[in-house]
Write a protein that holds these residues in place. Structure first.
Motif, mmCIF file in Angstrom:
data_model
loop_
_atom_site.group_PDB
_atom_site.id
_atom_site.type_symbol
_atom_site.label_atom_id
_atom_site.label_comp_id
_atom_site.label_asym_id
_atom_site.label_seq_id
_atom_site.Cartn_x
_atom_site.Cartn_y
_atom_site.Cartn_z
ATOM 1 N N ASN A 21 -0.550 -11.132 72.252
ATOM 2 C CA ASN A 21 -1.033 -11.200 73.632
ATOM 3 C C ASN A 21 -1.829 -9.941 73.968
ATOM 4 O O ASN A 21 -1.600 -8.867 73.410
ATOM 5 N N PRO A 22 -2.786 -10.074 74.910
ATOM 6 C CA PRO A 22 -3.703 -8.957 75.196
ATOM 7 C C PRO A 22 -3.025 -7.725 75.787
ATOM 8 O O PRO A 22 -3.581 -6.638 75.729
ATOM 9 N N LEU A 23 -1.810 -7.881 76.353
ATOM 10 C CA LEU A 23 -1.149 -6.703 76.920
ATOM 11 C C LEU A 23 -0.405 -5.910 75.856
ATOM 12 O O LEU A 23 0.062 -4.811 76.114
ATOM 13 N N GLY A 24 -0.250 -6.507 74.674
ATOM 14 C CA GLY A 24 0.505 -5.811 73.637
ATOM 15 C C GLY A 24 2.008 -5.813 73.890
ATOM 16 O O GLY A 24 2.701 -4.857 73.569
ATOM 17 N N VAL A 25 2.506 -6.889 74.482
ATOM 18 C CA VAL A 25 3.954 -7.029 74.690
ATOM 19 C C VAL A 25 4.574 -7.560 73.405
ATOM 20 O O VAL A 25 4.137 -8.595 72.893
ATOM 21 N N HIS A 26 5.575 -6.854 72.891
ATOM 22 C CA HIS A 26 6.098 -7.203 71.573
ATOM 23 C C HIS A 26 7.592 -7.499 71.572
ATOM 24 O O HIS A 26 8.263 -7.328 70.569
ATOM 25 N N THR A 27 8.107 -7.927 72.704
ATOM 26 C CA THR A 27 9.548 -8.201 72.790
ATOM 27 C C THR A 27 9.838 -9.692 72.592
ATOM 28 O O THR A 27 8.947 -10.528 72.712
ATOM 29 N N MET A 28 11.107 -9.977 72.324
ATOM 30 C CA MET A 28 11.536 -11.379 72.234
ATOM 31 C C MET A 28 11.301 -12.096 73.569
ATOM 32 O O MET A 28 10.794 -13.209 73.605
ATOM 33 N N THR A 29 11.687 -11.440 74.676
ATOM 34 C CA THR A 29 11.507 -12.116 75.965
ATOM 35 C C THR A 29 10.025 -12.249 76.309
ATOM 36 O O THR A 29 9.648 -13.148 77.055
ATOM 37 N N GLY A 30 9.200 -11.355 75.760
ATOM 38 C CA GLY A 30 7.766 -11.490 75.969
ATOM 39 C C GLY A 30 7.273 -12.832 75.449
ATOM 40 O O GLY A 30 6.444 -13.503 76.073
ATOM 41 N N ILE A 31 7.805 -13.235 74.300
ATOM 42 C CA ILE A 31 7.450 -14.537 73.722
ATOM 43 C C ILE A 31 8.021 -15.660 74.575
ATOM 44 O O ILE A 31 7.369 -16.678 74.833
ATOM 45 N N LYS A 32 9.235 -15.422 75.027
ATOM 46 C CA LYS A 32 9.909 -16.437 75.845
ATOM 47 C C LYS A 32 9.138 -16.732 77.133
ATOM 48 O O LYS A 32 8.854 -17.895 77.445
ATOM 49 N N TYR A 33 8.784 -15.693 77.869
ATOM 50 C CA TYR A 33 8.099 -15.910 79.146
ATOM 51 C C TYR A 33 6.719 -16.528 78.946
ATOM 52 O O TYR A 33 6.222 -17.244 79.806
ATOM 53 N N ARG A 34 6.089 -16.245 77.815
ATOM 54 C CA ARG A 34 4.736 -16.756 77.582
ATOM 55 C C ARG A 34 4.719 -18.171 77.023
ATOM 56 O O ARG A 34 3.716 -18.866 77.132
ATOM 57 N N THR A 35 5.797 -18.582 76.368
ATOM 58 C CA THR A 35 5.747 -19.880 75.676
ATOM 59 C C THR A 35 6.827 -20.873 76.099
ATOM 60 O O THR A 35 6.729 -22.042 75.781
ATOM 61 N N ARG A 36 7.880 -20.398 76.741
ATOM 62 C CA ARG A 36 9.093 -21.170 77.043
ATOM 63 C C ARG A 36 10.004 -21.365 75.821
ATOM 64 O O ARG A 36 11.066 -21.963 75.935
ATOM 65 N N ALA A 37 9.611 -20.868 74.656
ATOM 66 C CA ALA A 37 10.539 -20.933 73.533
ATOM 67 C C ALA A 37 11.809 -20.182 73.936
ATOM 68 O O ALA A 37 11.723 -19.150 74.597
ATOM 69 N N MET A 38 12.955 -20.681 73.550
ATOM 70 C CA MET A 38 14.270 -20.093 73.851
ATOM 71 C C MET A 38 14.750 -20.370 75.279
ATOM 72 O O MET A 38 15.810 -19.917 75.662
ATOM 73 N N MET A 39 13.962 -21.108 76.070
ATOM 74 C CA MET A 39 14.390 -21.392 77.440
ATOM 75 C C MET A 39 15.110 -22.730 77.556
ATOM 76 O O MET A 39 15.521 -23.118 78.641
ATOM 77 N N GLY A 40 15.247 -23.438 76.452
ATOM 78 C CA GLY A 40 15.794 -24.785 76.528
ATOM 79 C C GLY A 40 17.307 -24.829 76.526
ATOM 80 O O GLY A 40 17.980 -23.809 76.657
ATOM 81 N N ASN A 41 17.809 -26.016 76.349
ATOM 82 C CA ASN A 41 19.240 -26.258 76.433
ATOM 83 C C ASN A 41 20.042 -25.459 75.413
ATOM 84 O O ASN A 41 21.138 -25.001 75.693
ATOM 85 N N CYS A 42 19.500 -25.257 74.203
ATOM 86 C CA CYS A 42 20.303 -24.556 73.193
ATOM 87 C C CYS A 42 20.215 -23.050 73.363
ATOM 88 O O CYS A 42 20.924 -22.300 72.694
ATOM 89 N N GLN A 43 19.343 -22.584 74.289
ATOM 90 C CA GLN A 43 19.284 -21.159 74.620
ATOM 91 C C GLN A 43 19.092 -20.288 73.374
ATOM 92 O O GLN A 43 19.820 -19.322 73.144
ATOM 93 N N ALA A 44 18.126 -20.669 72.565
ATOM 94 C CA ALA A 44 17.676 -19.861 71.422
ATOM 95 C C ALA A 44 18.576 -19.964 70.200
ATOM 96 O O ALA A 44 18.371 -19.274 69.217
ATOM 97 N N GLY A 45 19.547 -20.849 70.244
ATOM 98 C CA GLY A 45 20.476 -20.994 69.122
ATOM 99 C C GLY A 45 19.773 -21.261 67.806
ATOM 100 O O GLY A 45 20.132 -20.698 66.775
ATOM 101 N N PHE A 46 18.741 -22.101 67.838
ATOM 102 C CA PHE A 46 18.073 -22.470 66.587
ATOM 103 C C PHE A 46 16.761 -21.727 66.339
ATOM 104 O O PHE A 46 16.357 -21.571 65.198
ATOM 105 N N CYS A 47 16.091 -21.306 67.402
ATOM 106 C CA CYS A 47 14.716 -20.825 67.202
ATOM 107 C C CYS A 47 14.590 -19.311 67.163
ATOM 108 O O CYS A 47 13.580 -18.789 66.707
ATOM 109 N N GLN A 48 15.600 -18.587 67.650
ATOM 110 C CA GLN A 48 15.402 -17.132 67.770
ATOM 111 C C GLN A 48 15.180 -16.458 66.424
ATOM 112 O O GLN A 48 14.420 -15.494 66.337
ATOM 113 N N MET A 49 15.815 -16.993 65.368
ATOM 114 C CA MET A 49 15.652 -16.358 64.061
ATOM 115 C C MET A 49 14.200 -16.445 63.605
ATOM 116 O O MET A 49 13.638 -15.479 63.086
ATOM 117 N N ARG A 50 13.613 -17.601 63.814
ATOM 118 C CA ARG A 50 12.215 -17.757 63.382
ATOM 119 C C ARG A 50 11.278 -16.918 64.229
ATOM 120 O O ARG A 50 10.279 -16.383 63.737
#
Lengths: 411, 484
Positions: B422-451
């Protein structure tokens, strides 16, 4: 392009693999397995401990070893499968859309086999209070980090919940040099198998505290510690019993739930007790031609039974595809005293079937009874009833009458 | 290092980023100084995400004026910046004669404030609009809506960055001095020499104001806790449902999100700890009980997460909540635009607040519009929202689109990789979450956080132990277990 198949199997873990192999052997060859991960095997891939296969193979295997028996069989039989293929939609009319790096796969299947397994309950779903630092993992995520990704979750751990994966992770973390403070369980009995209590906690001197739970999580960046409280008989925390445990890692093993997102999309009826599909004795869901087995149907204790159930599903599917079922009744299976859940939840014919059940409490010297309209169909005496273990009862062909709901209860 | 610019904005939240974006229309060099590693870590990302109508604020107040303006602007902003905004309306539900009078007063105040689309509706109409709601009548505000607060803020910031504003994340201002007509803003890593300062520090605004020499503001925190419900609930709630408001507090409400979840909250608890976002057990139960009086579908089993946010309210000596204060104190701190008490409706009002703040600068400084300002922030359509045909096309152009990382929210590897860069250079896990909705679902990152964690390592060349979750030392992993 729409492809037609006799059966599409969603999920290439132990349930899907066993179903596929059994279907093939029963002559149902026009089938495909869709697996979202890059390899077949499901969660077994990350279960590198042993203890799998004792029932089925009479020896103790690791998860990957157990899975590989079925994976090799799938390959040997030439069963079609796609990895990196995530099903993104399923309809009650058995239309399936899967996403893969090569493009979209669309199927119309005569029968669909749902074997997607389960997911872990998260911190949010059990509403653990406190801050949201990093360092809070579900046991399965921590296990995947360690066993698949070669990554260490933390150094100083507390484990909440005595489910099997939590117990396994207590040992795993210890073996990798982390310090596991303790395992806390809100109930008055452990949630995992007896052998795991012994082999994963007692052998390593890790204490297990029953009737305790985490009542606060501290840290606004990385986890700094948790507050643990004793709970009363209604599982409510008792004021004044709070104790602070410094730790950088909290592992949650607080329950598994069938992964039913696709079922909900397809409008398939769920059972509030198992949280999986409500099925009949053929393991067919409320949508005609859609079947389910394994942990997406109800969470099992042993993978051996997942395989067995999936093979039973395969015979149902095979019959369904060749001549269909002769449904002559619509009976419910009710959970009476002492019973937490059953599979199946309904009975539609006089065919024999396996009735799986879970108790709702620890009890001793019980008689499990299956009855219909006050008439006993089956009684089984058990020295110990443990909710952590699944019980399977065989109901013979013709054992049920055409009318009157079944009741399963404990005497 | 000493960084020179014409203007510095302290605080990169929704207001700071709105100022940055609006200021980047002019021929100026701009630095945004943000203490967190991302722009949505505080109130901007911790709220009800409601676009307010403007009826709830005192006549003649800046809150009323900017809220009404912000509400009108929202369609255009949503178009330009590519975040989701749904003008779904909202209802304030009442039962008693006193409620009715209060709603009539609210409508009259709203009309005076310039709000439109306000009307009283009877129980029948209410139940047509929101089935299962508990209430005898309601005030309907047609122009209220819901939005994506993460992407609103992020896209304002990215659009500002695209137009030349430089973001300095993880830069906490520790002091400000004034030398030769310029401000020197000190942070542990860089110092900034600037002519103009905007204090858009939100929860830190009082501290920055003090550093500028503008003292005496009394700012209190009002903490609101929330429950987040599963996406299955969203379709049952077509618009936010509020109780009848008091003058100072909107009450616990149930709100659909633009992505189909439902949020329940907030309560309002005064706090002086602006960094404690913990949600206590009794508050969770209180929220569930209170909101169940409005809407019957709130079940523990559907809760997927909890969160809290803290509003920074400027109060007078008697504890009475004051209006937004946006000022230039030429006597004490020339060339410093000071924003105090920016609380709700700050999200709705962010751009009008920014324009007003800039107008104070424009009165004192000759501002020249750039001819190459681009108001459009291009946002790629989400894979989850694509048709089958569009998905085929996307995968054909980039096979990473065919690799689903988060199956709950249907987020692909292509989208994760784009978010990582991203153009701001945000490199955190939640940075990805807020930008994509990954990890916001019902399993709350149980399956996707590792990837996602692996992708952060791989794409950025990070070591495992250097990946951060949200802020500070929020390391995700202790490192590799074995080399090789």
């Amino acid at each position: 392009m729409l492809m037609r198949k006799d059966a599409v199997i969603i999920g290439g873990g132990p349930a899907g693999l066993a179903a596929a192999v059994a279907l093939h052997k029963l002559g149902v060859r026009d089938i495909v397995i869709l697996e979202r991960e890059s390899q077949l095997g499901g969660i077994l891939r990350q279960c590198i401990h042993d203890g799998f296969g004792l029932q089925r193979f009479g020896c103790s295997l690791s998860g990957p070893e157990y899975a590989s028996i079925f994976i090799e069989e799938v390959r040997r039989l030439g069963i079609e499968y796609h990895t990196d293929a995530t099903v993104v939609s399923l309809s009650a009319a058995r239309e399936i859309e899967a996403v893969t790096p090569e493009g979209i796969l669309c199927y119309h299947a005569r029968a669909v086999v749902l074997t997607m397994g389960c997911r872990e309950r998260s911190r949010g779903s059990v509403m653990i209070p406190g801050e949201r630092p990093s360092g809070v993992f579900t046991a399965g995520s921590a296990q995947a980090y360690m066993n698949i990704y070669n990554r260490m979750p933390g150094h100083e751990a507390v484990i909440l919940g005595s489910g099997d994966i939590g117990l396994i992770m207590a040992r795993r973390l210890t073996l990798e040099g982390a310090h596991v403070n303790a395992v806390f369980e809100i109930q008055d009995h452990p949630n995992g198998l007896e052998r795991n209590i012994v082999q994963c906690l007692e052998d390593y001197g890790i204490p297990l505290y029953l009737r305790h739970t985490v009542t606060d999580i501290h840290g606004n960046s990385r986890l700094e510690g948790v507050t643990v409280s004793k709970v009363d008989e209604h599982s409510r925390p008792i004021a004044g019993t709070e104790k602070f445990y410094p730790c950088d890692t909290l592992i949650l093993s607080v329950g598994l739930r069938p992964d039913t997102e696709l079922l909900l999309d397809a409008g398939i009826e769920l059972d509030p007790r198992t949280h999986g599909a409500s099925v009949d004795e053929h393991l067919m869901t409320s949508a005609a031609g859609i079947f389910s087995s394994g942990n997406v149907l109800h969470v099992h204790d042993l993978v051996d039974y997942v395989s067995l159930e999936s093979e039973q599903l395969a015979s149902s599917v095979s019959r369904y595809l060749s001549k269909g079922f002769s449904s002559d009744r619509a009976l419910k299976v009710r959970c009476g005293r002492g019973i937490g859940s059953t599979v199946p939840q309904k009975v539609s014919s006089g065919d024999g079937f396996t009735l799986s059940l879970r108790f709702d409490a620890v009890m001793e010297n019980v008689v499990v009874k299956v009855s219909q309209d006050g008439r006993d169909i089956l009684k089984k005496r058990m020295r110990k009833a443990n909710p952590a273990e699944m019980v399977r009862l065989d109901i013979g062909s013709g054992a049920t009458a055409c009318s009157g709901d079944l009741e399963v209860s404990v005497e | 290092m000493l960084q020179y610019s014409d203007a510095a904005i302290i605080g990169g939240g929704v207001v700071g980023s709105a100022i940055a974006r609006e200021l980047s229309r002019y021929d100026l060099s701009i630095a945004v100084i943000e203490e967190n590693p991302d722009v949505v870590c505080e109130a901007s990302g911790r709220n009800s995400a409601v676009v307010h109508g403007g009826f709830a604020y005192d006549r003649g107040s800046l809150k009323a004026r900017f809220c009404v303006e912000g509400n009108r602007l929202m369609d255009e902003l949503s178009q330009e910046l590519g975040f989701r905004f749904i003008r779904c309306g909202k209802v304030l539900v009442g039962n008693t004669d006193e409620d009715l009078k209060q709603l009539e007063r609210t409508i009259s105040q709203g009309l005076d404030n310039g709000a439109t689309g306000l009307e009283l509706i009877d129980g029948q109409r209410l139940h047509e609009l929101v089935p299962a709601v508990t209430g005898s009548f309601a005030m309907l505000s047609r122009n209220s809506g819901i939005m994506d607060p993460f992407l609103f803020t992020i896209n304002l910031a990215e659009n500002a960055a695209m137009n030349g504003a430089r973001y300095f994340l993880s830069h906490k201002v520790i002091s400000i001095s004034r030398r030769n007509g310029r401000y020197i803003i000190h942070t542990p890593s860089d110092d900034f020499s600037v002519k103009w300062v905007f204090n858009a520090a939100g929860k830190g605004a009082k501290a920055i104001s003090d550093m500028l020499g503008i003292t005496g503001y009394n700012v209190i925190g009002s903490k609101g806790n929330y429950l987040v419900l599963d996406k299955r609930l969203g379709p049952l709630l077509p618009m936010p449902v509020y109780p009848v408001p008091s003058n100072t507090y909107m009450g616990i409400h149930v709100t659909p999100t633009v992505d189909g979840n439902v949020t329940v909250g907030p309560d309002a608890v005064n706090t002086d700890d602006f960094s404690y976002y913990g949600v206590p057990a009794d508050r969770m139960e209180y929220l569930r009980e209170s909101a169940s009086a409005l809407w019957p579908h709130i079940d523990r089993k559907d809760v997927i997460r909890t969160f809290s946010g803290i509003l920074s309210k400027w109060v007078d000596r008697n504890g009475v909540i004051q209006d937004f204060r946006i000022e230039v104190r030429d006597d004490i701190a020339p060339c410093a635009v000071n924003l105090i008490g920016i609380e709700s409706p700050g999200l709705t009002a962010a751009v009008p607040i920014a324009c007003y703040a800039i107008s104070l600068m424009a009165k004192r400084e000759d501002l020249r519009l750039k001819d190459d300002f681009n108001p459009i922030h291009y946002t790629a359509k989400r894979f989850a929202d694509m048709s089958e045909e569009e998905r085929e096309k996307a995968i054909a152009s980039d096979s990473h689109y065919g690799s689903l990382v988060c199956s709950c929210e249907k987020v692909t590897e292509a989208e994760i990789i784009r978010a990582i860069h991203n153009p701001l250079g945000v490199h955190t896990m939640t940075g990805i979450k807020y930008r994509t909705r990954a990890m916001m679902g019902n399993c709350q990152a149980g399956f996707c956080q590792m990837r996602i964690e692996s992708l952060l390592e791989k794409e950025l060349g990070l070591r495992a132990e250097d990946v951060r979750y949200l802020r500070g030392s929020s390391w995700v992993l202790a490192g590799k277990m074995r080399e090789g």
